[in-house]
Design a protein around this motif. Structure first.
Motif: not given
Length: 225
Positions: A40-47, A49-57, A59-68
């Motif tokens: 299973f591969v969650p969405p992958r994005m930079t830090n 991009q992650m912080l720019a998500i306007p209203t995350p729910l 329990g939301s999960i992402v793979y942060n490529t900046t901090f691996n």
């Protein structure tokens, strides 16, 4: 009749379990994924991009490529799933000099070059002794310094915290009284409720009119709630 059948099928699908890689998902699972050779591969994005998500729910999960690392969103914001300790910042250095003058506060001579531990989602080092917090919460803040040539006589001193340019509190305030030039040190710690974008300055005051030889300086932030 076809319309009724389609409605019943949709209703059944909406309230049944979904299985990927299995035809018999557990009755307590809304979604069950089963595989022995795929992942299973969650969405992958930079830090950023992650912080720019306007209203995350929550329990939301992402793979942060900046901090691996996997990050999970909770009521306090995005958190590294592998973190087991409270979010912290520790800076320290050995040696150097300490500027002093009568009744004058100076920022601790510690900046991003002296980081031992830092969670960049919670803390941003702006300059020497100046930190911006990036999450609401309760923070335990401590500071420590020592010199090897405190002159003889009485010398008033204090360790202070300023928030957004205004004195927030004194970690320590006292007088040093030495019979000879010798080693001297002090430390202090307090807990404060801080808000996003608060800028904290850690300062010292030593009533002396010449530079002192620094042995050790350190400060720490720990987010405890």
């Amino acid at each position: 009749m076809k319309t009724l059948f389609a409605f019943l099928l949709i209703s059944y699908t909406c309230f049944s379990q979904v299985g990927i890689g299995t035809n018999t998902p557990n009755s307590n699972s809304l979604l069950e994924i089963s595989s022995t050779d795929k992942v299973f591969v969650p969405p992958r994005m930079t830090n950023a991009q992650m912080l720019a998500i306007p209203t995350p729910l929550i329990g939301s999960i992402v793979y942060n490529t900046t901090f691996n690392a996997i990050y999970i969103y909770n009521s306090l914001g995005w958190k590294n799933a592998s973190d087991t300790d409270n979010s912290s910042l520790i800076c320290k250095k050995n040696g150097g000099s300490l500027t002093t003058s009568i009744n004058t506060y100076y920022n601790f001579p510690l900046n991003h070059h002296h980081v031992q531990t830092q969670n960049p989602l919670t803390y941003e080092i702006l300059s020497s002794g100046k930190i911006r917090v990036k999450e609401n919460g309760i923070y335990m803040i401590g500071a420590q310094l020592s010199v090897n040539n405190m002159p003889s006589g009485k010398k008033g001193y204090s360790l202070a915290l300023f928030k957004n340019g205004v004195l927030l509190g004194l970690l320590n305030k006292n007088e040093s009284e030495q019979t000879i030039t010798d080693y001297w040190g002090t430390s202090g710690m307090m807990t404060f409720n801080l808000s996003v974008n608060d800028e904290i300055e850690i300062k010292y005051l030593i009533n002396h009119n010449a530079n002192l030889s620094l042995v050790f300086a350190a400060f720490s932030f720990v987010k405890i709630n």
